[in-house]
Design a protein around this motif. Structure first.
Motif, PDB file in Angstrom:
ATOM      1  N   PRO A 120       0.823  -1.213   0.000  1.00 21.06           N
ATOM      2  CA  PRO A 120       0.000   0.000   0.000  1.00 21.06           C
ATOM      3  C   PRO A 120       0.859   1.265   0.000  1.00 21.06           C
ATOM      4  CG  PRO A 120      -0.589  -1.449   1.845  1.00 21.06           C
ATOM      5  CD  PRO A 120       0.591  -2.047   1.193  1.00 21.06           C
ATOM      6  N   VAL A 121       0.415   2.257  -0.751  1.00 17.20           N
ATOM      7  CA  VAL A 121       1.095   3.561  -0.794  1.00 17.20           C
ATOM      8  C   VAL A 121       0.140   4.597  -0.212  1.00 17.20           C
ATOM      9  CG1 VAL A 121       1.989   5.361  -2.333  1.00 17.20           C
ATOM     10  CG2 VAL A 121       2.547   2.955  -2.762  1.00 17.20           C
ATOM     11  N   ILE A 122       0.667   5.411   0.692  1.00 15.26           N
ATOM     12  CA  ILE A 122      -0.141   6.460   1.331  1.00 15.26           C
ATOM     13  C   ILE A 122       0.400   7.816   0.899  1.00 15.26           C
ATOM     14  CG2 ILE A 122      -0.886   7.454   3.535  1.00 15.26           C
ATOM     15  CD1 ILE A 122      -0.346   4.666   4.792  1.00 15.26           C
ATOM     16  N   ASN A 123      -0.476   8.642   0.359  1.00 17.40           N
ATOM     17  CA  ASN A 123      -0.107   9.995  -0.056  1.00 17.40           C
ATOM     18  C   ASN A 123      -0.046  10.914   1.170  1.00 17.40           C
ATOM     19  OD1 ASN A 123       0.110  12.521  -1.148  1.00 17.40           O
ATOM     20  ND2 ASN A 123      -1.829  12.462  -2.294  1.00 17.40           N
ATOM     21  N   ALA A 124       1.153  11.417   1.461  1.00 17.66           N
ATOM     22  CA  ALA A 124       1.317  12.358   2.581  1.00 17.66           C
ATOM     23  C   ALA A 124       1.426  13.786   2.064  1.00 17.66           C
ATOM     24  CB  ALA A 124       2.546  11.974   3.396  1.00 17.66           C
ATOM     25  N   GLY A 125       0.851  14.039   0.880  1.00 16.46           N
ATOM     26  CA  GLY A 125       0.878  15.370   0.270  1.00 16.46           C
ATOM     27  C   GLY A 125       1.601  15.313  -1.063  1.00 16.46           C
ATOM     28  N   ASP A 126       0.883  15.598  -2.170  1.00 18.28           N
ATOM     29  CA  ASP A 126       1.528  15.597  -3.500  1.00 18.28           C
ATOM     30  C   ASP A 126       1.303  16.943  -4.170  1.00 18.28           C
ATOM     31  OD1 ASP A 126      -1.251  14.888  -3.787  1.00 18.28           O
ATOM     32  OD2 ASP A 126      -0.862  14.122  -5.802  1.00 18.28           O
ATOM     33  N   GLY A 127       2.308  17.790  -4.131  1.00 17.66           N
ATOM     34  CA  GLY A 127       2.228  19.105  -4.774  1.00 17.66           C
ATOM     35  C   GLY A 127       0.970  19.833  -4.356  1.00 17.66           C
ATOM     36  N   ALA A 287      -4.914   4.599  12.585  1.00 20.06           N
ATOM     37  CA  ALA A 287      -6.095   3.960  11.990  1.00 20.06           C
ATOM     38  C   ALA A 287      -5.869   3.677  10.502  1.00 20.06           C
ATOM     39  CB  ALA A 287      -7.323   4.850  12.184  1.00 20.06           C
ATOM     40  N   VAL A 288      -5.221   4.598   9.805  1.00 20.88           N
ATOM     41  CA  VAL A 288      -4.962   4.421   8.368  1.00 20.88           C
ATOM     42  C   VAL A 288      -3.979   3.271   8.131  1.00 20.88           C
ATOM     43  CG1 VAL A 288      -3.810   5.534   6.394  1.00 20.88           C
ATOM     44  CG2 VAL A 288      -5.579   6.765   7.664  1.00 20.88           C
ATOM     45  N   LEU A 289      -2.904   3.248   8.908  1.00 19.82           N
ATOM     46  CA  LEU A 289      -1.913   2.163   8.739  1.00 19.82           C
ATOM     47  C   LEU A 289      -2.543   0.813   9.057  1.00 19.82           C
ATOM     48  CD1 LEU A 289       1.226   3.895  10.301  1.00 19.82           C
ATOM     49  CD2 LEU A 289       0.996   3.150   7.916  1.00 19.82           C
ATOM     50  N   ASP A 290      -3.376   0.772  10.081  1.00 20.12           N
ATOM     51  CA  ASP A 290      -4.069  -0.463  10.453  1.00 20.12           C
ATOM     52  C   ASP A 290      -4.962  -0.930   9.301  1.00 20.12           C
ATOM     53  OD1 ASP A 290      -5.107  -2.563  11.955  1.00 20.12           O
ATOM     54  OD2 ASP A 290      -6.615  -1.302  12.919  1.00 20.12           O
ATOM     55  N   LEU A 291      -5.771  -0.013   8.764  1.00 19.87           N
ATOM     56  CA  LEU A 291      -6.690  -0.359   7.669  1.00 19.87           C
ATOM     57  C   LEU A 291      -5.930  -0.871   6.445  1.00 19.87           C
ATOM     58  CD1 LEU A 291      -9.614  -0.151   6.376  1.00 19.87           C
ATOM     59  CD2 LEU A 291      -8.900   2.100   5.556  1.00 19.87           C
ATOM     60  N   LEU A 292      -4.864  -0.143   6.064  1.00 19.57           N
ATOM     61  CA  LEU A 292      -4.198  -0.486   4.812  1.00 19.57           C
ATOM     62  C   LEU A 292      -3.338  -1.746   4.892  1.00 19.57           C
ATOM     63  CD1 LEU A 292      -5.212   2.398   4.065  1.00 19.57           C
ATOM     64  CD2 LEU A 292      -3.261   2.494   2.541  1.00 19.57           C
ATOM     65  N   THR A 293      -2.888  -2.097   6.092  1.00 16.84           N
ATOM     66  CA  THR A 293      -2.034  -3.291   6.187  1.00 16.84           C
ATOM     67  C   THR A 293      -2.818  -4.510   6.658  1.00 16.84           C
ATOM     68  OG1 THR A 293      -1.363  -2.737   8.450  1.00 16.84           O
ATOM     69  CG2 THR A 293       0.062  -1.937   6.670  1.00 16.84           C
ATOM     70  N   ALA A 294      -4.129  -4.352   6.876  1.00 15.50           N
ATOM     71  CA  ALA A 294      -4.923  -5.446   7.467  1.00 15.50           C
ATOM     72  C   ALA A 294      -4.768  -6.757   6.693  1.00 15.50           C
ATOM     73  CB  ALA A 294      -6.387  -5.049   7.553  1.00 15.50           C
ATOM     74  N   ASP A 295      -4.772  -6.685   5.366  1.00 14.80           N
ATOM     75  CA  ASP A 295      -4.727  -7.944   4.613  1.00 14.80           C
ATOM     76  C   ASP A 295      -3.312  -8.509   4.478  1.00 14.80           C
ATOM     77  OD1 ASP A 295      -3.708  -6.145   2.870  1.00 14.80           O
ATOM     78  OD2 ASP A 295      -5.135  -6.508   1.249  1.00 14.80           O
ATOM     79  N   ARG A 296      -2.325  -7.855   5.039  1.00 10.83           N
ATOM     80  CA  ARG A 296      -0.965  -8.418   5.046  1.00 10.83           C
ATOM     81  C   ARG A 296      -0.692  -9.164   6.349  1.00 10.83           C
ATOM     82  NH1 ARG A 296       1.444  -5.713   0.794  1.00 10.83           N
ATOM     83  NH2 ARG A 296       3.518  -6.454   1.265  1.00 10.83           N
ATOM     84  N   ARG A 297      -1.682  -9.127   7.262  1.00  5.98           N
ATOM     85  CA  ARG A 297      -1.526  -9.831   8.531  1.00  5.98           C
ATOM     86  C   ARG A 297      -2.476 -11.023   8.529  1.00  5.98           C
ATOM     87  NH1 ARG A 297      -2.779  -4.164  10.342  1.00  5.98           N
ATOM     88  NH2 ARG A 297      -4.307  -5.143  11.662  1.00  5.98           N
ATOM     89  N   ASP A 298      -2.265 -11.978   9.435  1.00  5.28           N
ATOM     90  CA  ASP A 298      -3.071 -13.213   9.348  1.00  5.28           C
ATOM     91  C   ASP A 298      -4.561 -12.950   9.465  1.00  5.28           C
ATOM     92  OD1 ASP A 298      -1.005 -14.001  12.087  1.00  5.28           O
ATOM     93  OD2 ASP A 298      -0.428 -13.894   9.986  1.00  5.28           O
TER      94      ASP A 298
END
Ligand code: NCD
Length: 298
Positions: A120-127, A287-298
């Motif tokens: 997953p890629v999270i945008n922390a601000g793009d231009g 909360a965002v990191l938890d949501l986005l990585t959920a399917d990489r954990r068992d």
């Protein structure tokens, strides 16, 4: 799943990030914190533009969930030796990270990089594009304060044209049922925005969100004299007096005191939510990191 824009999220996912963010907010105030749900996962932060709040809060958020966090030293990286961004992305991907948090001066970069990554890629601000996690933390701050977002009148004022914060906030707050009013000097408004003047935007508003003038993105200097911007377009005590009686003041930071906002208003312990926004930033990014990585954990 990537988070490059507010549009990346379904209504259910927005709801989950906001409610979990509020839960992490309380959790972070406890002395004992021992959640390890991101144990064994690696999060890379790659910031190609300056940052204090966003970078540190992503680092703290990932750490607090037990992840291993590495922050790329862009100044010391091979980008400085002429490596292209795509080649840098392929290099980062080969190290098998579980999430990449990226900030870049060129709009669209997070999506371009996401196409080359297996995580997953999270945008922390793009231009001048988007800053979705800022909007999520702003919405969570409003919900915590008012107990709701629907029906709130939110004035977003200042350099709207260059503000990724304004773009993401407008999308998110309107989806959540708030009335968003945009105001700023004519030269700092986008062509497509139905904007108003600052006095009309602030009148009766429940929240006034001020934005910094992004002078680094201006082709020509505004040519304004010291104090002139504040008087014409900034938040002064006189202007704020016309907002709703219990109105709050917000700002994503960094603040330019005396330019877009009177210093005393930013510091007002009753009305300013500025440091609360920073605190919520850590919680919502958990909360965002938890949501986005959920399917990489068992
Ligand atoms: C903003 C940004 O970088 O987009 N700051 C932030 O992330 N909190 C706004 C700004 O730079 O003015």
């Amino acid at each position: 799943m990537h988070l490059t824009s507010i549009d990346s999220l379904s209504d259910d996912q927005i709801e989950r990030v906001l409610s979990e963010g509020l839960r992490w907010f309380d959790y972070n105030r406890q002395r004992r914190r021992n959640d390890h749900r991101l144990d064994g996962l690696t999060v890379i932060n790659a910031f190609f533009e300056n940052s204090t709040r966003t970078l540190l809060s992503f680092e703290i958020a990932a750490n607090r969930l037990g992840a291993q966090v590495v922050t790329m030293q862009v100044e010391h990286s091979s980008i400085k030796k002429g490596e292209t961004l795509d080649d840098t992305a392929r290099t980062l991907n080969a190290m098998r990270p579980d999430a990449l948090v990226i900030r870049h001066g060129t709009g669209g970069t997070p999506s371009e990089v996401a196409a080359l990554m297996d995580c997953p890629v999270i945008n922390a601000g793009d231009g001048t594009g988007e800053h979705p996690t800022q909007a999520l933390l702003d919405a969570a701050t409003l919900r915590r304060h008012f107990g709701r977002i629907e029906g709130l009148k939110v004035a977003i004022c200042g350099d709207i044209r260059h503000s990724r914060v304004a773009r993401s906030n407008r999308k998110l707050l309107e989806r959540l049922g708030a009335e968003v009013r945009l105001a700023g000097p004519p030269s700092l408004l986008p062509e497509d925005a139905d904007a108003t003047d600052i006095d009309s935007a602030v009148a009766g508003a429940d929240a006034v969100m001020m934005l910094r003038i992004q002078r680094e993105r201006l082709a020509d200097d505004l040519g304004d004299l010291p104090g002139e911007f504040l008087e014409n377009y900034g938040l002064t005590a006189a202007r704020f007096a016309s907002a709703a009686p219990q109105a709050v003041i917000m700002h994503p930071g960094p603040i330019n005191r005396g330019v877009e906002i009177e210093g005393a208003l930013a510091d007002d312990p009753e009305r300013s939510l500025i440091t609360r926004q920073v605190e919520m930033g850590v919680a919502v990014r958990m909360a965002v990191l938890d949501l986005l990585t959920a399917d990489r954990r068992d």
